[in-house]
Write a protein that holds these residues in place. Structure first.
Motif, PDB file in Angstrom:
ATOM      1  N   PHE A  38     -33.146  57.344  49.758  1.00  0.00           N
ATOM      2  CA  PHE A  38     -33.155  56.045  50.442  1.00  0.00           C
ATOM      3  C   PHE A  38     -33.446  54.964  49.412  1.00  0.00           C
ATOM      4  N   ASP A  39     -32.447  54.166  49.113  1.00  0.00           N
ATOM      5  CA  ASP A  39     -32.611  53.116  48.111  1.00  0.00           C
ATOM      6  C   ASP A  39     -33.335  51.926  48.734  1.00  0.00           C
ATOM      7  N   ASP A  40     -34.254  51.350  47.999  1.00  0.00           N
ATOM      8  CA  ASP A  40     -35.060  50.179  48.388  1.00  0.00           C
ATOM      9  C   ASP A  40     -36.163  50.550  49.393  1.00  0.00           C
ATOM     10  N   ALA A  41     -36.057  51.734  50.025  1.00  0.00           N
ATOM     11  CA  ALA A  41     -37.037  52.159  51.035  1.00  0.00           C
ATOM     12  C   ALA A  41     -37.304  51.059  52.070  1.00  0.00           C
ATOM     13  N   CYS A  96     -38.290  55.482  40.999  1.00  0.00           N
ATOM     14  CA  CYS A  96     -38.262  54.107  40.461  1.00  0.00           C
ATOM     15  C   CYS A  96     -36.885  53.481  40.710  1.00  0.00           C
ATOM     16  N   HIS A  97     -36.874  52.178  41.001  1.00  0.00           N
ATOM     17  CA  HIS A  97     -35.622  51.463  41.300  1.00  0.00           C
ATOM     18  C   HIS A  97     -35.650  50.097  40.620  1.00  0.00           C
ATOM     19  N   SER A  98     -36.305  50.051  39.405  1.00  0.00           N
ATOM     20  CA  SER A  98     -36.639  48.814  38.663  1.00  0.00           C
ATOM     21  C   SER A  98     -37.717  48.065  39.455  1.00  0.00           C
ATOM     22  N   SER A 100     -37.804  44.434  39.810  1.00  0.00           N
ATOM     23  CA  SER A 100     -37.261  43.233  40.467  1.00  0.00           C
ATOM     24  C   SER A 100     -35.974  43.513  41.235  1.00  0.00           C
ATOM     25  N   HIS A 101     -35.610  44.784  41.365  1.00  0.00           N
ATOM     26  CA  HIS A 101     -34.346  45.154  42.003  1.00  0.00           C
ATOM     27  C   HIS A 101     -33.203  44.395  41.355  1.00  0.00           C
ATOM     28  N   ILE A 102     -33.067  44.649  40.054  1.00  0.00           N
ATOM     29  CA  ILE A 102     -32.160  43.861  39.223  1.00  0.00           C
ATOM     30  C   ILE A 102     -31.104  44.780  38.610  1.00  0.00           C
ATOM     31  N   TYR A 137     -30.382  53.558  39.682  1.00  0.00           N
ATOM     32  CA  TYR A 137     -29.932  52.241  39.213  1.00  0.00           C
ATOM     33  C   TYR A 137     -29.703  51.309  40.406  1.00  0.00           C
ATOM     34  N   PRO A 138     -30.379  50.140  40.449  1.00  0.00           N
ATOM     35  CA  PRO A 138     -30.065  49.176  41.514  1.00  0.00           C
ATOM     36  C   PRO A 138     -28.570  48.823  41.470  1.00  0.00           C
ATOM     37  N   PHE A 139     -27.948  48.799  42.623  1.00  0.00           N
ATOM     38  CA  PHE A 139     -26.509  48.515  42.777  1.00  0.00           C
ATOM     39  C   PHE A 139     -25.640  49.545  42.030  1.00  0.00           C
ATOM     40  N   THR A 207     -28.555  56.347  51.150  1.00  0.00           N
ATOM     41  CA  THR A 207     -28.357  55.320  52.160  1.00  0.00           C
ATOM     42  C   THR A 207     -29.473  54.296  52.004  1.00  0.00           C
ATOM     43  N   HIS A 208     -29.583  53.362  52.936  1.00  0.00           N
ATOM     44  CA  HIS A 208     -30.640  52.337  52.849  1.00  0.00           C
ATOM     45  C   HIS A 208     -31.436  52.357  54.157  1.00  0.00           C
ATOM     46  N   ASP A 209     -31.181  51.395  55.043  1.00  0.00           N
ATOM     47  CA  ASP A 209     -31.922  51.336  56.310  1.00  0.00           C
ATOM     48  C   ASP A 209     -31.432  52.442  57.256  1.00  0.00           C
TER      49      ASP A 209
HETATM   50 ZN   LIG Z   1     -31.307  49.029  45.743  1.00  0.00          ZN
END
Ligand SMILES: [Zn+2]
Length: 257
Positions: A38-41, A96-98, A100-102, A137-139, A207-209
């Protein structure tokens, strides 16, 4: 936005990165593995997503950018500190996902190192060991320099898309199937799952949400439920990313002995 010359440079850099700094993990176990990430949680992933996995006795990997903690992302609540504590207490993994989500493909080396240091310090506040940290990696934005830096710092680095792994996985560019509300991958989850089960490979889902209705990058609790149940029914193990690497390495070491 990058201009067209720098876009071309990025494309070349990414192409080079596909062939550099590889760490090939042999996939030679008795049964295949599916990992749910789950990215960004987002808050809904920490709640409905985590609960759905737990109902099946399974756990997931949540890739966290400390800069998003306690904030809204595209109008939806991201995770809080309490969510992260609850995930760890229930046996889920934080990656870890950076900070600043950059995008990491356009940062200079010192900028990227600072981002990763800052997020490692953030996750360390929750007791997450930076020596065994997994990264996404973000994005999905990776490139030659970013892969060089991340390959030294992380146990694994995950990109976005690309499908399932058979025979080998590059730990420094793990591929995924995107379980999104709007399909973006050529092959669907069920096709990849069937092959993963047959070939005893490794399918990483991202996935995300997890809510109804989801964002275009997320999924519903019902769809996630079906995906987990199908993975188990196909005879696959459902493991978070770090536990999956342990599993594969155990078999690789036994084959070497
Ligand atoms: Zn993300």
């Amino acid at each position: 936005m990058p201009d067209s010359a720098s876009k071309l440079a990025l494309r070349i850099s990414r192409r080079l990165a596909q062939h550099a700094y590889k760490e090939m993990l042999p996939l030679c176990a008795d049964i295949g593995v599916v990992s749910f990430t789950f990215d960004d949680a987002p808050a809904s992933a920490c709640e409905a997503g985590a609960r759905t996995l737990e109902r099946h006795g399974a756990r997931g990997t949540f890739y966290v950018a400390g800069g998003l903690t306690g904030s809204l992302e595209e109008g939806k609540p991201c995770h809080t500190r309490d969510h992260l504590l609850a995930l760890l207490a229930a046996g889920h993994e934080l990656g870890c996902h950076s900070y600043s989500h950059i995008r990491c493909d356009t940062l200079t080396a010192p900028e990227l190192e600072r981002e990763l240091d800052r997020n490692a310090a953030f996750l360390a506040e929750f007791g997450v060991d930076s020596a065994t940290l997994d990264f996404a990696y973000p994005f999905g934005a990776y490139a030659y320099n970013a892969k060089r830096i991340c390959s030294k710092r992380f146990r694994s680095s995950r990109i976005t898309g690309g499908g399932a792994h058979e025979d080998y996985a590059d730990l420094n560019a793990l591929k995924t199937h995107r379980l999104y509300d709007i399909a973006v991958d050529a092959e669907d989850y069920e096709t990849l799952l069937e092959r993963t089960s047959r070939q005893k490979g490794w399918l990483i889902v991202n996935t995300h949400d997890v809510e109804n209705p989801p964002s275009r990058y997320g999924t519903t609790p019902e769809r996630l439920e079906r995906a987990i149940a199908a993975a188990l029914a196909a005879g696959c193990k459902v493991l978070p990313v770090n536990a999956a690497i342990d599993y594969w390495q155990q078999y690789a070491n036994a084959a070497d002995a």
